[in-house]
Enzyme design. Structure first.
Site, mmCIF file in Angstrom:
data_model
loop_
_atom_site.group_PDB
_atom_site.id
_atom_site.type_symbol
_atom_site.label_atom_id
_atom_site.label_comp_id
_atom_site.label_asym_id
_atom_site.label_seq_id
_atom_site.Cartn_x
_atom_site.Cartn_y
_atom_site.Cartn_z
ATOM 1 N N LYS A 1 -11.977 3.212 12.822
ATOM 2 C CA LYS A 1 -10.760 3.759 13.437
ATOM 3 C C LYS A 1 -11.027 4.191 14.876
ATOM 4 O O LYS A 1 -10.199 3.971 15.770
ATOM 5 C CB LYS A 1 -10.213 4.927 12.609
ATOM 6 C CG LYS A 1 -9.614 4.510 11.273
ATOM 7 C CD LYS A 1 -8.368 3.646 11.455
ATOM 8 C CE LYS A 1 -7.746 3.214 10.141
ATOM 9 N NZ LYS A 1 -6.646 2.249 10.305
ATOM 10 N N ASP B 1 -2.941 -12.637 4.307
ATOM 11 C CA ASP B 1 -4.266 -12.020 4.436
ATOM 12 C C ASP B 1 -4.404 -11.505 5.865
ATOM 13 O O ASP B 1 -4.378 -12.283 6.816
ATOM 14 C CB ASP B 1 -5.332 -13.076 4.117
ATOM 15 C CG ASP B 1 -6.751 -12.535 4.269
ATOM 16 O OD1 ASP B 1 -6.923 -11.369 4.695
ATOM 17 O OD2 ASP B 1 -7.692 -13.297 3.957
ATOM 18 N N GLY C 1 0.803 -1.218 0.000
ATOM 19 C CA GLY C 1 0.000 0.000 0.000
ATOM 20 C C GLY C 1 0.835 1.267 0.000
ATOM 21 O O GLY C 1 2.065 1.227 -0.004
ATOM 22 N N GLN C 2 0.118 2.373 0.015
ATOM 23 C CA GLN C 2 0.762 3.682 -0.113
ATOM 24 C C GLN C 2 1.785 3.919 1.001
ATOM 25 O O GLN C 2 2.903 4.363 0.741
ATOM 26 C CB GLN C 2 -0.304 4.791 -0.092
ATOM 27 C CG GLN C 2 0.247 6.167 -0.442
ATOM 28 C CD GLN C 2 -0.644 7.306 0.044
ATOM 29 O OE1 GLN C 2 -1.639 7.091 0.732
ATOM 30 N NE2 GLN C 2 -0.282 8.526 -0.293
ATOM 31 N N TYR D 1 -15.310 4.013 7.796
ATOM 32 C CA TYR D 1 -13.868 4.052 8.065
ATOM 33 C C TYR D 1 -13.602 4.735 9.407
ATOM 34 O O TYR D 1 -12.848 4.226 10.244
ATOM 35 C CB TYR D 1 -13.192 4.810 6.920
ATOM 36 C CG TYR D 1 -11.707 4.994 7.042
ATOM 37 C CD1 TYR D 1 -10.851 3.904 7.004
ATOM 38 C CD2 TYR D 1 -11.157 6.261 7.165
ATOM 39 C CE1 TYR D 1 -9.476 4.078 7.090
ATOM 40 C CE2 TYR D 1 -9.786 6.445 7.240
ATOM 41 C CZ TYR D 1 -8.959 5.354 7.205
ATOM 42 O OH TYR D 1 -7.608 5.543 7.288
ATOM 43 N N ASP E 1 1.590 -8.846 2.169
ATOM 44 C CA ASP E 1 0.366 -8.241 1.625
ATOM 45 C C ASP E 1 -0.412 -9.349 0.928
ATOM 46 O O ASP E 1 0.098 -10.449 0.709
ATOM 47 C CB ASP E 1 0.711 -7.129 0.614
ATOM 48 C CG ASP E 1 -0.393 -6.084 0.498
ATOM 49 O OD1 ASP E 1 -0.157 -4.918 0.822
ATOM 50 O OD2 ASP E 1 -1.510 -6.448 0.076
#
Ligand code: SER
Length: 312
Positions: free
Chosen positions: A147, A53, A12-13, A143, A35
């Site tokens: 969080k 996973d 990911g980023q 989201y 990942d």
């Protein structure tokens, strides 16, 4: 004892850059990237990688034991815009991955956990500017709910089981190395790609939508530094506010025009506007600065120049 690190979500980023940074610090062999899908060739070729996973508790435990992992960085998540499309999937991924890792720490199979929180924990009833560390939190996105709930569980595992978990509330993160996926703040990256390629950009947020943002290098430093800090300095075990920049699309566009004078922007807000409107415009991060010495280095002008120079 030697650090042995597992990064979950290394494709990911954030995960991609974090992996390379930590490999540089702790040597390639001590940082295991993982990942669901293969990571960048840089990550794949520089050190160990496992297909993993984040929702599979057994598989994570197996990987942790196989590699004698001490610290886990859990960077896998479904971000705000995607989670609005798949609410239950988003909730399940974001929560089950966290429990999988917290439980390994509770059972003393790992020593330390990093888990990212977000400005999405805040909601429309939160004070919008200079949002304090402790304040009203009534997130309205899946989201944000995941969080916020995750933060409560981190603190609970710390208090009840002594788990050494550390977290920060990332603002929108801007980088050029790995594309982001499914976030509301992603416009601030897309805009650079479009400005360079097409000299125009249609923004999915309106001109005045001010959001907290940060260049990736600062975010990586924050992540590494909060993990290096002695445990007694980490007084907050839900998540720390973290701030660097605050700007809106119009201000960012004006900054880009200093480098690309014929760049134009238009605005066609979509469903992400409502998400952005529920979030703060700026964040008070005095507690992180005080407790573990956080400071940002990169301002809007520097960030704009770095993005343009590197994407050219
Ligand atoms: N950048 C994230 C998003 O837009 C916020 O944490 O979803």
């Amino acid at each position: 004892m030697e650090k042995r690190i597992l990064i979950i979500g290394a494709s990911g980023q954030i995960g991609n850059e974090l992996t390379m940074y930590l490999r540089n610090m702790y040597s390639n062999k001590n940082v295991i990237a993982s990942d669901l899908r293969e990571a960048s060739s840089l990550v794949m070729e520089s050190g160990p990688f496992e297909i993993l996973d984040a929702m599979d508790a057994k598989a994570i435990e197996k990987t942790v034991l196989k590699h004698n992992i001490t610290d886990v960085y859990l960077m896998a998540a479904m971000l705000s815009a995607t989670a609005e499309k798949y609410p239950i999937k988003g909730w399940e991924l974001n929560m089950s991955s966290l429990f999988n890792v917290l439980n390994l720490a509770k059972d003393k199979k790992i020593e330390k956990v990093f888990w990212p929180s977000s400005i999405a924990v805040f909601g429309p009833t939160t004070p919008k500017t200079n949002t304090p560390q402790g304040t009203i939190m009534e997130p309205t996105t899946v989201y944000g709910i995941s969080k916020q709930t995750g933060e409560r569980w981190c603190e609970y595992y710390h208090k009840r089981y002594g788990v050494d978990v550390r977290s920060i509330r990332y603002p929108g993160l801007i980088s050029y190395k790995t594309p982001p996926g499914g976030g509301t703040t992603d416009y601030a990256i897309e805009i650079f790609h479009k400005a360079l390629k097409e000299k125009k950009y249609t923004c999915f947020l309106n001109a005045q939508t001010t959001l907290p943002m940060m260049f990736m290098d600062d975010a990586i430093h924050a992540t590494v530094n909060i993990m290096l800090a002695p445990s007694h300095k980490i007084k907050i075990r839900n998540a720390y506010n973290l701030a660097a920049l605050s700007f809106n699309p119009q201000e960012l566009a004006a900054n880009i025009q200093k480098h690309i004078p014929d760049f134009t922007i238009e605005y066609k807000p979509d469903f992400r506007q409502a998400i952005a409107d529920s979030w703060p415009a700026s964040i008070d991060d005095a507690t992180a600065r005080e407790d573990w010495g956080w400071e940002h280095r990169i301002d809007l002008d520097m960030m704009t120049k770095i993005m343009i120079d590197n994407l050219k």
